[in-house]
Design an enzyme around this catalytic site. Sequence first.
Site, PDB file in Angstrom:
ATOM      1  N   ASP A   1      13.644   8.829   2.630  1.00 49.10           N
ATOM      2  CA  ASP A   1      14.031   7.676   2.945  1.00 49.10           C
ATOM      3  C   ASP A   1      14.866   7.579   4.381  1.00 49.10           C
ATOM      4  O   ASP A   1      15.249   8.816   4.741  1.00 49.10           O
ATOM      5  CB  ASP A   1      14.967   6.908   1.929  1.00 49.10           C
ATOM      6  CG  ASP A   1      15.325   5.497   2.109  1.00 49.10           C
ATOM      7  OD1 ASP A   1      14.791   4.614   1.176  1.00 49.10           O
ATOM      8  OD2 ASP A   1      15.993   5.112   3.195  1.00 49.10           O
TER       9      ASP A   1
ATOM     10  N   LYS B   1       3.811 -18.497  -9.574  1.00 53.65           N
ATOM     11  CA  LYS B   1       3.423 -18.538  -8.164  1.00 53.65           C
ATOM     12  C   LYS B   1       3.746 -19.745  -7.640  1.00 53.65           C
ATOM     13  O   LYS B   1       4.052 -20.759  -8.093  1.00 53.65           O
ATOM     14  CB  LYS B   1       1.856 -18.156  -8.280  1.00 53.65           C
ATOM     15  CG  LYS B   1       1.403 -16.561  -8.741  1.00 53.65           C
ATOM     16  CD  LYS B   1       1.756 -15.910  -7.365  1.00 53.65           C
ATOM     17  CE  LYS B   1       1.339 -14.481  -7.388  1.00 53.65           C
ATOM     18  NZ  LYS B   1       1.859 -13.603  -6.359  1.00 53.65           N
TER      19      LYS B   1
ATOM     20  N   SER C   1       9.488  -5.169  -8.349  1.00 56.41           N
ATOM     21  CA  SER C   1       9.655  -3.964  -7.748  1.00 56.41           C
ATOM     22  C   SER C   1       9.719  -2.943  -8.715  1.00 56.41           C
ATOM     23  O   SER C   1       9.198  -1.907  -8.575  1.00 56.41           O
ATOM     24  CB  SER C   1      10.652  -3.824  -6.765  1.00 56.41           C
ATOM     25  OG  SER C   1      10.350  -4.900  -5.402  1.00 56.41           O
TER      26      SER C   1
ATOM     27  N   ILE D   1       1.798  -2.749   0.237  1.00 57.80           N
ATOM     28  CA  ILE D   1       0.606  -3.226   0.939  1.00 57.80           C
ATOM     29  C   ILE D   1       0.789  -4.778   1.011  1.00 57.80           C
ATOM     30  O   ILE D   1       0.268  -5.296   1.909  1.00 57.80           O
ATOM     31  CB  ILE D   1      -0.521  -2.858  -0.051  1.00 57.80           C
ATOM     32  CG1 ILE D   1      -1.975  -3.342   0.588  1.00 57.80           C
ATOM     33  CG2 ILE D   1      -0.556  -3.569  -1.186  1.00 57.80           C
ATOM     34  CD1 ILE D   1      -2.357  -2.715   1.958  1.00 57.80           C
ATOM     35  N   ASP D   2       1.662  -5.191   0.299  1.00 56.06           N
ATOM     36  CA  ASP D   2       2.022  -6.548   0.469  1.00 56.06           C
ATOM     37  C   ASP D   2       2.675  -7.011   1.642  1.00 56.06           C
ATOM     38  O   ASP D   2       2.781  -8.285   2.084  1.00 56.06           O
ATOM     39  CB  ASP D   2       2.828  -7.355  -0.908  1.00 56.06           C
ATOM     40  CG  ASP D   2       4.018  -6.722  -0.962  1.00 56.06           C
ATOM     41  OD1 ASP D   2       4.394  -5.761  -0.365  1.00 56.06           O
ATOM     42  OD2 ASP D   2       5.119  -7.356  -1.639  1.00 56.06           O
TER      43      ASP D   2
ATOM     44  N   TYR E   1       8.296 -18.536  -7.256  1.00 54.02           N
ATOM     45  CA  TYR E   1       7.782 -17.756  -5.836  1.00 54.02           C
ATOM     46  C   TYR E   1       7.129 -18.942  -5.057  1.00 54.02           C
ATOM     47  O   TYR E   1       6.211 -19.544  -5.538  1.00 54.02           O
ATOM     48  CB  TYR E   1       7.217 -16.626  -6.334  1.00 54.02           C
ATOM     49  CG  TYR E   1       7.712 -15.388  -6.838  1.00 54.02           C
ATOM     50  CD1 TYR E   1       8.978 -14.751  -6.471  1.00 54.02           C
ATOM     51  CD2 TYR E   1       7.282 -15.198  -8.171  1.00 54.02           C
ATOM     52  CE1 TYR E   1       9.464 -13.594  -6.874  1.00 54.02           C
ATOM     53  CE2 TYR E   1       7.803 -13.847  -8.737  1.00 54.02           C
ATOM     54  CZ  TYR E   1       9.014 -13.297  -7.938  1.00 54.02           C
ATOM     55  OH  TYR E   1       9.535 -12.121  -8.634  1.00 54.02           O
TER      56      TYR E   1
ATOM     57  N   HIS F   1       7.206 -18.045  -1.209  1.00 55.80           N
ATOM     58  CA  HIS F   1       6.660 -17.135   0.096  1.00 55.80           C
ATOM     59  C   HIS F   1       6.140 -18.081   1.209  1.00 55.80           C
ATOM     60  O   HIS F   1       4.881 -18.269   1.546  1.00 55.80           O
ATOM     61  CB  HIS F   1       5.651 -16.231  -0.395  1.00 55.80           C
ATOM     62  CG  HIS F   1       6.121 -15.347  -1.348  1.00 55.80           C
ATOM     63  ND1 HIS F   1       7.146 -14.094  -0.728  1.00 55.80           N
ATOM     64  CD2 HIS F   1       5.944 -14.936  -2.557  1.00 55.80           C
ATOM     65  CE1 HIS F   1       7.477 -13.648  -1.810  1.00 55.80           C
ATOM     66  NE2 HIS F   1       6.748 -14.090  -2.923  1.00 55.80           N
TER      67      HIS F   1
ATOM     68  N   ARG G   1       0.716 -14.239 -15.540  1.00 58.87           N
ATOM     69  CA  ARG G   1       2.204 -14.318 -16.096  1.00 58.87           C
ATOM     70  C   ARG G   1       2.602 -15.751 -16.309  1.00 58.87           C
ATOM     71  O   ARG G   1       1.481 -16.773 -16.095  1.00 58.87           O
ATOM     72  CB  ARG G   1       3.113 -13.871 -14.887  1.00 58.87           C
ATOM     73  CG  ARG G   1       2.943 -12.425 -14.831  1.00 58.87           C
ATOM     74  CD  ARG G   1       4.023 -11.755 -13.483  1.00 58.87           C
ATOM     75  NE  ARG G   1       3.277 -12.434 -12.295  1.00 58.87           N
ATOM     76  CZ  ARG G   1       3.811 -12.237 -10.992  1.00 58.87           C
ATOM     77  NH1 ARG G   1       5.028 -11.602 -10.860  1.00 58.87           N
ATOM     78  NH2 ARG G   1       3.193 -12.546  -9.927  1.00 58.87           N
TER      79      ARG G   1
ATOM     80  N   GLU H   1      12.302 -15.809  -4.242  1.00 59.73           N
ATOM     81  CA  GLU H   1      12.377 -14.731  -3.546  1.00 59.73           C
ATOM     82  C   GLU H   1      13.577 -14.684  -2.532  1.00 59.73           C
ATOM     83  O   GLU H   1      13.920 -13.679  -1.825  1.00 59.73           O
ATOM     84  CB  GLU H   1      11.175 -14.250  -2.680  1.00 59.73           C
ATOM     85  CG  GLU H   1      10.869 -15.243  -1.644  1.00 59.73           C
ATOM     86  CD  GLU H   1       9.829 -16.485  -2.088  1.00 59.73           C
ATOM     87  OE1 GLU H   1       9.950 -16.785  -3.304  1.00 59.73           O
ATOM     88  OE2 GLU H   1       9.433 -17.519  -1.303  1.00 59.73           O
TER      89      GLU H   1
HETATM   90  N1  LIG Z   1       2.034  -4.292  -4.152  1.00 59.61           N
HETATM   91  C1  LIG Z   1       2.776  -4.586  -5.103  1.00 59.61           C
HETATM   92  O1  LIG Z   1       2.606  -5.409  -6.290  1.00 59.61           O
HETATM   93  C2  LIG Z   1       4.404  -4.850  -4.786  1.00 59.61           C
HETATM   94  C3  LIG Z   1       5.356  -5.221  -5.866  1.00 59.61           C
HETATM   95  C4  LIG Z   1       6.665  -5.101  -5.543  1.00 59.61           C
HETATM   96  C5  LIG Z   1       7.132  -4.906  -4.369  1.00 59.61           C
HETATM   97  N2  LIG Z   1       6.247  -4.366  -3.533  1.00 59.61           N
HETATM   98  C6  LIG Z   1       6.582  -4.212  -2.188  1.00 59.61           C
HETATM   99  O2  LIG Z   1       6.991  -2.593  -1.971  1.00 59.61           O
HETATM  100  C7  LIG Z   1       7.869  -2.793  -1.002  1.00 59.61           C
HETATM  101  C8  LIG Z   1       9.392  -2.044  -1.522  1.00 59.61           C
HETATM  102  O3  LIG Z   1      10.046  -2.974  -2.031  1.00 59.61           O
HETATM  103  P1  LIG Z   1      11.542  -2.484  -2.541  1.00 59.61           P
HETATM  104  O4  LIG Z   1      11.884  -3.621  -3.408  1.00 59.61           O
HETATM  105  O5  LIG Z   1      11.398  -1.060  -3.137  1.00 59.61           O
HETATM  106  O6  LIG Z   1      12.375  -2.728  -1.156  1.00 59.61           O
HETATM  107  P2  LIG Z   1      13.818  -2.135  -1.038  1.00 59.61           P
HETATM  108  O7  LIG Z   1      14.252  -2.709   0.208  1.00 59.61           O
HETATM  109  O8  LIG Z   1      14.373  -1.798  -2.341  1.00 59.61           O
HETATM  110  O9  LIG Z   1      13.477  -0.546  -0.475  1.00 59.61           O
HETATM  111  C9  LIG Z   1      12.798  -0.337   0.691  1.00 59.61           C
HETATM  112  C10 LIG Z   1      13.408   1.328   1.254  1.00 59.61           C
HETATM  113  O10 LIG Z   1      12.510   1.744   2.328  1.00 59.61           O
HETATM  114  C11 LIG Z   1      13.385   2.459   3.212  1.00 59.61           C
HETATM  115  N3  LIG Z   1      12.879   2.747   4.392  1.00 59.61           N
HETATM  116  C12 LIG Z   1      12.876   1.520   5.453  1.00 59.61           C
HETATM  117  N4  LIG Z   1      12.074   2.123   6.523  1.00 59.61           N
HETATM  118  C13 LIG Z   1      11.841   3.559   5.959  1.00 59.61           C
HETATM  119  C14 LIG Z   1      11.209   4.586   6.705  1.00 59.61           C
HETATM  120  N5  LIG Z   1      10.543   4.803   8.241  1.00 59.61           N
HETATM  121  N6  LIG Z   1      10.965   5.756   6.229  1.00 59.61           N
HETATM  122  C15 LIG Z   1      11.399   5.802   4.755  1.00 59.61           C
HETATM  123  N7  LIG Z   1      12.234   4.906   3.976  1.00 59.61           N
HETATM  124  C16 LIG Z   1      12.205   3.652   4.720  1.00 59.61           C
HETATM  125  C17 LIG Z   1      14.692   1.575   3.106  1.00 59.61           C
HETATM  126  O11 LIG Z   1      15.778   2.362   3.582  1.00 59.61           O
HETATM  127  C18 LIG Z   1      14.703   1.214   1.805  1.00 59.61           C
HETATM  128  O12 LIG Z   1      15.448   2.163   0.833  1.00 59.61           O
HETATM  129  C19 LIG Z   1       7.934  -3.941  -0.208  1.00 59.61           C
HETATM  130  O13 LIG Z   1       7.063  -4.002   0.764  1.00 59.61           O
HETATM  131  C20 LIG Z   1       7.570  -4.877  -1.600  1.00 59.61           C
HETATM  132  O14 LIG Z   1       7.282  -6.095  -0.923  1.00 59.61           O
HETATM  133  C21 LIG Z   1       5.049  -4.605  -3.672  1.00 59.61           C
END
Ligand SMILES: NC(=O)c1ccc[n+]([C@@H]2O[C@H](COP(=O)([O-])OP(=O)(O)OC[C@H]3O[C@@H](n4cnc5c(N)ncnc54)[C@H](O)[C@@H]3O)[C@@H](O)[C@H]2O)c1
Length: 372
Positions: free
Chosen positions: A198, A75, A134, A269-270, A94, A96, A15, A118
């Site tokens: 959820d 980054k 996300s 996973i992050d 970003y 972190h 990016r 962030e």
């Molecule tokens: N791997 C990647 O490249 C990448 C990219 C973007 C985001 N992410 C990760 O994805 C994850 C989700 O991000 P997001 O932006 O959707 O967050 P978000 O806060 O919008 O959504 C998270 C949801 O999880 C729910 N939740 C919490 N505990 C729960 C449980 N026990 N059971 C069911 N639901 C539950 C919450 O109520 C919320 O609605 C984060 O860890 C984020 O860092 C990873």
Amino acid sequence: MKIGCPTEIKPQEFRVGLTPNAAREAVAHGHQVLVQTGAGAGSGFPDEDYLAAGAEMADTAEQVFAQADMIVKVKEPQAGERAMLREGQLLFTYLHLAPDPDQTHDLLNSGCTAIAYETVTDAQGGLPLLAPMSEVAGRLAPQVGAWTLQKANGGRGVLMGGVPGVGPAKVVVIGGGVVGTHAAKVAAGMGADVTVLDRSLPRLRYLDDVFGRDFKNRYSTAGATAELVEEADMVIGAVLIPGAAAPKLITKAQLSDMKPGAAIVDVAIDQGGCFETSRATTHADPIYEVDGIMHYCVANMPGAVARTSTIALGNATMPFMLALADKGWKQACTDDPHLLAGLNVHAGQLTYYAVGKALGLDVVSPNVAVKQ
Ligand SMILES: NC(=O)c1ccc[n+]([C@@H]2O[C@H](COP(=O)([O-])OP(=O)(O)OC[C@H]3O[C@@H](n4cnc5c(N)ncnc54)[C@H](O)[C@@H]3O)[C@@H](O)[C@H]2O)c1
């Protein structure tokens, strides 16, 4: 203001912090834009696009860092980049910092002012500069999951939408936030039978009101999760508990109850992942098998679609970038408390409490720092 955009140097990062369109807007606001040669190439933006937008090109990152008042990146700055930051320079990217003491100390020692994407907030309590990534990861999850489900990749050999006479894949999405909602939309659009779990009833009400015809939802309990996961062809992990590691919602023992060749896509996973058997993978080698279940656990999923991700991130950062350039960071942060929430470092002081707590460092209130 002179706005500088160097080429990203972190491995696997394609990016770029500034799109040609963002550069054009900055130039129209009367700013100078300096972009390192080739910075946009990974996202499909050649140097000519930046020149056409009115930017100047620099051959090296050293030139960009030496000349710019504000550095705009994607980054966190790598060690070599941190060494080029100077007192009074503004860094917008970003960061972190909480798990990264080396970077934190280098930023403090540089004397720069650093605003982290962030931690910038919005009026709805969201994180507007994290949300686009996300959205990307969420929409990508069923796409990579569908690929993982293919026989040649070790999957169950199930087509997402089925065909006439053959039922669709069953997809379970754990977590119905930004990632989960976008994943569910795309999976349902591919014709899959989708259920979102959820823990938040307001969130489930929203999903039901808006997407009730497209996919189902269930309250997330261990029992409901186990029941749905046993039947699933694909399970997408999308939970987040802010500031905490992801909860492990599926144990290794539960894999033996799943259909052989089912696919797990652990987007969380992050934050450590929400499956006990998840471990971070890379785009070069994204999937692995545990007890007959295929796992996709790439920690920087947006990197796979760098062009879309760059444009999405640029759309979200541009208004803030322009405010910082137009007003200077102090006035911009005074006018906008959500941007002030992004202030992590100023003139050798840490200004973000969660980072101070994580690293055991003293913190100066951002409200004090902005008046200094
Ligand atoms: N791997 C990647 O490249 C990448 C990219 C973007 C985001 N992410 C990760 O994805 C994850 C989700 O991000 P997001 O932006 O959707 O967050 P978000 O806060 O919008 O959504 C998270 C949801 O999880 C729910 N939740 C919490 N505990 C729960 C449980 N026990 N059971 C069911 N639901 C539950 C919450 O109520 C919320 O609605 C984060 O860890 C984020 O860092 C990873």
